[in-house]
Scaffold this active site. Structure first.
Site, PDB file in Angstrom:
ATOM      1  N   PHE A  74       0.775  -1.196   0.051  1.00  0.00           N
ATOM      2  CA  PHE A  74      -0.008  -0.320  -0.065  1.00  0.00           C
ATOM      3  C   PHE A  74       0.809   1.516   0.172  1.00  0.00           C
ATOM      4  O   PHE A  74       1.303   1.428   0.807  1.00  0.00           O
ATOM      5  CB  PHE A  74      -1.295   0.067   1.293  1.00  0.00           C
ATOM      6  CG  PHE A  74      -1.910   0.897   0.562  1.00  0.00           C
ATOM      7  CD1 PHE A  74      -2.422   1.401   0.111  1.00  0.00           C
ATOM      8  CD2 PHE A  74      -2.819   0.718   2.672  1.00  0.00           C
ATOM      9  CE1 PHE A  74      -3.985   1.343   0.049  1.00  0.00           C
ATOM     10  CE2 PHE A  74      -4.004   1.763   2.067  1.00  0.00           C
ATOM     11  CZ  PHE A  74      -4.535   1.500   1.331  1.00  0.00           C
ATOM     12  N   ASP A 111      -4.754  -1.716  -0.965  1.00  0.00           N
ATOM     13  CA  ASP A 111      -5.543  -2.390   0.429  1.00  0.00           C
ATOM     14  C   ASP A 111      -5.853  -3.232   1.376  1.00  0.00           C
ATOM     15  O   ASP A 111      -6.761  -4.704   0.433  1.00  0.00           O
ATOM     16  CB  ASP A 111      -6.422  -1.407   0.793  1.00  0.00           C
ATOM     17  CG  ASP A 111      -6.975  -1.778   2.605  1.00  0.00           C
ATOM     18  OD1 ASP A 111      -5.729  -2.117   2.814  1.00  0.00           O
ATOM     19  OD2 ASP A 111      -7.979  -1.465   2.653  1.00  0.00           O
ATOM     20  N   TYR A 235       4.948  -3.771  24.705  1.00  0.00           N
ATOM     21  CA  TYR A 235       5.043  -4.387  23.379  1.00  0.00           C
ATOM     22  C   TYR A 235       4.739  -5.987  23.365  1.00  0.00           C
ATOM     23  O   TYR A 235       3.630  -5.809  23.771  1.00  0.00           O
ATOM     24  CB  TYR A 235       5.827  -4.519  22.067  1.00  0.00           C
ATOM     25  CG  TYR A 235       6.059  -4.423  20.846  1.00  0.00           C
ATOM     26  CD1 TYR A 235       5.948  -4.012  20.227  1.00  0.00           C
ATOM     27  CD2 TYR A 235       5.566  -6.724  20.791  1.00  0.00           C
ATOM     28  CE1 TYR A 235       6.115  -4.681  18.786  1.00  0.00           C
ATOM     29  CE2 TYR A 235       5.532  -6.675  19.378  1.00  0.00           C
ATOM     30  CZ  TYR A 235       5.340  -5.761  18.380  1.00  0.00           C
ATOM     31  OH  TYR A 235       5.368  -6.178  16.526  1.00  0.00           O
ATOM     32  N   THR A 275      12.649  -0.164  11.300  1.00  0.00           N
ATOM     33  CA  THR A 275      11.748  -0.401  10.011  1.00  0.00           C
ATOM     34  C   THR A 275      10.480   1.148  10.013  1.00  0.00           C
ATOM     35  O   THR A 275      10.137   1.709  11.804  1.00  0.00           O
ATOM     36  CB  THR A 275      10.885  -1.305   9.809  1.00  0.00           C
ATOM     37  OG1 THR A 275       9.812  -2.171  11.115  1.00  0.00           O
ATOM     38  CG2 THR A 275      11.065  -2.533   9.884  1.00  0.00           C
TER      39      THR A 275
HETATM   40  P1  NAD Z   1       6.772  -2.128   7.463  1.00  0.00           P
HETATM   41  O1  NAD Z   1       6.476  -0.732   7.770  1.00  0.00           O
HETATM   42  O2  NAD Z   1       8.428  -1.825   7.017  1.00  0.00           O
HETATM   43  O3  NAD Z   1       6.277  -2.920   6.389  1.00  0.00           O
HETATM   44  C1  NAD Z   1       4.782  -2.841   6.184  1.00  0.00           C
HETATM   45  C2  NAD Z   1       4.052  -3.424   4.855  1.00  0.00           C
HETATM   46  O4  NAD Z   1       2.818  -3.698   4.718  1.00  0.00           O
HETATM   47  C3  NAD Z   1       4.272  -2.392   3.741  1.00  0.00           C
HETATM   48  O5  NAD Z   1       4.608  -3.173   2.356  1.00  0.00           O
HETATM   49  C4  NAD Z   1       3.337  -1.691   3.795  1.00  0.00           C
HETATM   50  O6  NAD Z   1       3.881  -1.613   2.342  1.00  0.00           O
HETATM   51  C5  NAD Z   1       2.303  -2.641   4.171  1.00  0.00           C
HETATM   52  N1  NAD Z   1       0.898  -2.355   4.442  1.00  0.00           N
HETATM   53  C6  NAD Z   1       0.665  -1.415   5.297  1.00  0.00           C
HETATM   54  N2  NAD Z   1      -0.925  -1.798   5.570  1.00  0.00           N
HETATM   55  C7  NAD Z   1      -1.272  -2.251   4.146  1.00  0.00           C
HETATM   56  C8  NAD Z   1      -2.526  -2.705   3.406  1.00  0.00           C
HETATM   57  N3  NAD Z   1      -3.542  -2.045   3.870  1.00  0.00           N
HETATM   58  N4  NAD Z   1      -2.481  -2.831   2.613  1.00  0.00           N
HETATM   59  C9  NAD Z   1      -1.427  -3.649   1.739  1.00  0.00           C
HETATM   60  N5  NAD Z   1      -0.229  -3.169   1.779  1.00  0.00           N
HETATM   61  C10 NAD Z   1      -0.273  -2.607   3.273  1.00  0.00           C
HETATM   62  O7  NAD Z   1       6.909  -2.917   8.330  1.00  0.00           O
HETATM   63  P2  NAD Z   1       7.717  -4.245   8.975  1.00  0.00           P
HETATM   64  O8  NAD Z   1       8.360  -3.514  10.594  1.00  0.00           O
HETATM   65  O9  NAD Z   1       9.083  -4.817   8.232  1.00  0.00           O
HETATM   66  O10 NAD Z   1       6.703  -5.323   9.644  1.00  0.00           O
HETATM   67  C11 NAD Z   1       6.740  -6.397   8.994  1.00  0.00           C
HETATM   68  C12 NAD Z   1       5.238  -7.394   9.904  1.00  0.00           C
HETATM   69  O11 NAD Z   1       6.954  -7.410  10.309  1.00  0.00           O
HETATM   70  C13 NAD Z   1       4.518  -6.877  11.178  1.00  0.00           C
HETATM   71  O12 NAD Z   1       4.066  -8.029  11.420  1.00  0.00           O
HETATM   72  C14 NAD Z   1       5.872  -6.636  12.285  1.00  0.00           C
HETATM   73  O13 NAD Z   1       4.996  -6.457  13.122  1.00  0.00           O
HETATM   74  C15 NAD Z   1       6.479  -7.711  12.440  1.00  0.00           C
HETATM   75  N6  NAD Z   1       7.795  -7.458  12.475  1.00  0.00           N
HETATM   76  C16 NAD Z   1       8.327  -6.524  13.065  1.00  0.00           C
HETATM   77  C17 NAD Z   1       9.407  -6.217  13.701  1.00  0.00           C
HETATM   78  C18 NAD Z   1      10.557  -4.494  13.389  1.00  0.00           C
HETATM   79  O14 NAD Z   1      11.630  -5.101  14.557  1.00  0.00           O
HETATM   80  N7  NAD Z   1      10.833  -4.504  12.601  1.00  0.00           N
HETATM   81  C19 NAD Z   1       9.840  -7.008  14.598  1.00  0.00           C
HETATM   82  C20 NAD Z   1       9.927  -8.373  14.335  1.00  0.00           C
HETATM   83  C21 NAD Z   1       8.464  -8.220  14.116  1.00  0.00           C
END
Ligand code: NAD
Length: 392
Positions: A74, A111, A235, A275
C-alpha cells in the site's frame, strides 16, 4: 528535484528514489553472496512486500531461490509536488533488478485488508503462476477496514491492566525522558487484535484455498516480535502483544483447517529492527539504539535481509527448524538471550540525557532510519537533481 529528508516526529515524509534503489541493490547483493536455497520456494506471494521484513522476504525468495514473486503493498506514487513513498521506489527498483535478472515479478498496490485486492491477487496468481507455494504475511498497519462490516478498526500501543512509566528517547527533540502510558480499554485491545491479529491472515488463506491457488505442501508465515523484559510492558504484554498472540491462535487453526493440502502455517519471531513500523512505537528507538550498540560489539547485529535469509535457511526450508513451545520459528535468539539482555538492562538503568549518545548506538539507529527512506547511503549524491517520477 533535489531531495533532502523531511522529518516530522518519528516519520520521514519524503523518500529518495536513487537511495531506495541502492538500498534494494545492496540487499540483493547480500543474498547473491549467500548459498542458494535449492529446495526453497518457487512461487511466492508476499503481502506487505515493499519495505522492512516483507521486502527482505521478496528479495530472499527471488534471489536465493529463483522464485517468481507476486507482491501486495500500500504505497503512494509520486506527484508533481511530492515524492513517492519509500515502498513505492523500493518496488520500482525491485522490478528493475528482477527484470534485468530474468525473474518474474508483479506487484498489486492497494488495501490488502479488502476483499477486492484479495480477488485481484487470486486472479493474478491464476493467470501467471497457477499456484503459490509460500505466502508471507508481513503487514504493519495502524488501521484495518473490516470487509464484512465496513467498520474501521484502529490499533493502539498501550499497556494492559495498569499504567506503565518508563524511559523513552524522543528522536525529534533529542531527549531522554520518562513517559507514562495509560492502560488500554477493552475496546482498544479488541480493535488492536482486529488490525494486527490473525483474522486477516486467515481470511487471505481461506480465499486463496477456496480459489485452489495454494499448492500442496504450501507454507505460510506471519511475523511477530516477542522481545524480553524491557519491551514486554509496552509490546509483548501490551495491546500489540495481545494481537500477536492472536497470530499463534490463527497459525494453529490454519494448520488444522487446511490438512487437505498439508499447509504449514508458522508465526516467525524476528528481532527488533528500525523499520517504519517500529520507529512509531514508544520506547523502541531507545531500546533499539541500545541493542544495536551491544549486538554490533558482540558481532551479532543483523538487518532485515540477514534475518530473513536465516529464517528461510534455518526455519522455513530445513528439516530441523528451531521451534519454541508455541510452535513458533525463532530467529530472535541473538537479541533475546539472557547474556545480551543482561548487558542491555545494565545500560538501560544507566541511561540519562547526558550519556545517551555515549552508551547507545543512536548514530547507527538514526542512519538506519534515514536509509529506510533512501537517505544517508554512501555513494548517493544528495545534491544532484533527480527525477522523482518513477513508475512501475
Ligand atoms: P514495514 O512498515 O516496513 O512494512 C509494512 C508493509 O505493509 C509495507 O509493505 C506496506 O506497504 C504494507 N502495508 C501496510 N498496510 C497495508 C495495507 N492496508 N494493504 C497492503 N499493504 C499494506 O513493517 P515491518 O517492520 O517490516 O513489519 C512487518 C511485520 O514484521 C509486522 O507484522 C511486524 O509486527 C513484524 N515485525 C517487525 C519487527 C521490527 O522490529 N520492525 C520485529 C519483529 C516482527
Amino acid at each position: 528535484m533535489v531531495i533532502h529528508p523531511k522529518i516530522r516526529g518519528f516519520i520521514c515524509t519524503n523518500a529518495h528514489p536513487v537511495g531506495c534503489a541502492e538500498n534494494v541493490r545492496q540487499q540483493i547483493q547480500y543474498i547473491k553472496k549467500q548459498t542458494p536455497i535449492s529446495d526453497g520456494p518457487k512461487r511466492v506471494l508476499i503481502i506487505g512486500c515493499s519495505t522492512g521484513y516483507g521486502l527482505a522476504s521478496r528479495i530472499t525468495s527471488a534471489y536465493a531461490s529463483g522464485a517468481k514473486t507476486l507482491g501486495v503493498c500500500f504505497e503512494k506514487e509520486p506527484t508533481e509536488r511530492k515524492t513517492g513513498t519509500a515502498g513505492w521506489y523500493n518496488t520500482a527498483a525491485f522490478h528493475e533488478f528482477a527484470k534485468a535478472d530474468g525473474l518474474y515479478y508483479h506487484t498489486i498496490n492497494g488495501d490488502a485488508f479488502s476483499d477486492e485486492i484479495k480477488a485481484q491477487t487470486i486472479a493474478q496468481i491464476k493467470e501467471d503462476l497457477g499456484q503459490v507455494d509460500l505466502v508471507v504475511y508481513s503487514l504493519a498497519s495502524p488501521k484495518r477496514k473490516d470487509p464484512e462490516s465496513g467498520e474501521v478498526y484502529s490499533s493502539t500501543l498501550k499497556p494492559i491492566g495498569e499504567s506503565y512509566t518508563t524511559k523513552t528517547y524522543d528522536t525529534d527533540k533529542d531527549k531522554v525522558h520518562d513517559i507514562s502510558l495509560e492502560p488500554a480499554t477493552e475496546d482498544e485491545i479488541a480493535q488492536t487484535i482486529k488490525v494486527m491479529g490473525g483474522q486477516d491472515w486467515e481470511r487471505w488463506i481461506a480465499q486463496l484455498h477456496e480459489a485452489g491457488v495454494l499448492a500442496p505442501d504450501c507454507q505460510t508465515t506471519a511475523y511477530t516480535y516477542i522481545g524480553k523484559k524491557l519491551t514486554w510492558p509496552i509490546y509483548g504484554h501490551a495491546t500489540i502483544g495481545r494481537a500477536k498472540e492472536d497470530l499463534d491462535r490463527a497459525a494453529a487453526s490454519l494448520r488444522s483447517t487446511y490438512k487437505d493440502i498439508n499447509l504449514s502455517a508458522w508465526v516467525s519471531s524476528l528481532k527488533a529492527l528500525v523499520t517504519q513500523a517500529s520507529s512509531a512505537i514508544p520506547v523502541m528507538p531507545l531500546y533499539i539504539s541500545l541493542i544495536y550498540g551491544v549486538m554490533k560489539e558482540e558481532g551479532t547485529h543483523e538487518g532485515c535481509i540477514e534475518q530473513i535469509y536465516r529464517l528461510f535457511t534455518e526455519g522455513l526450508y530445513t528439516e530441523t527448524p528451531t521451534l519454541d513451545d508455541n510452535s513458533r520459528l525463532r530467529m530472535d535468539g541473538l537479541e533475546t538471550n539472557e547474556a545480551t539482555q543482561a548487558k542491555i538492562e545494565a545500560l538501560w538503568d544507566q541511561i540519562t540525557q547526558e550519556n545517551f549518545h555515549e552508551l547507545a548506538d543512536y548514530e547507527g539507529y538514526h542512519a538506519e532510519f534515514l536509509r529506510l527512506f533512501g537517505f544517508a547511503i554512501q555513494g548517493v549524491d544528495y545534491d544532484a537533481d533527480v527525477d522523482p517520477q518513477v513508475n512501475w
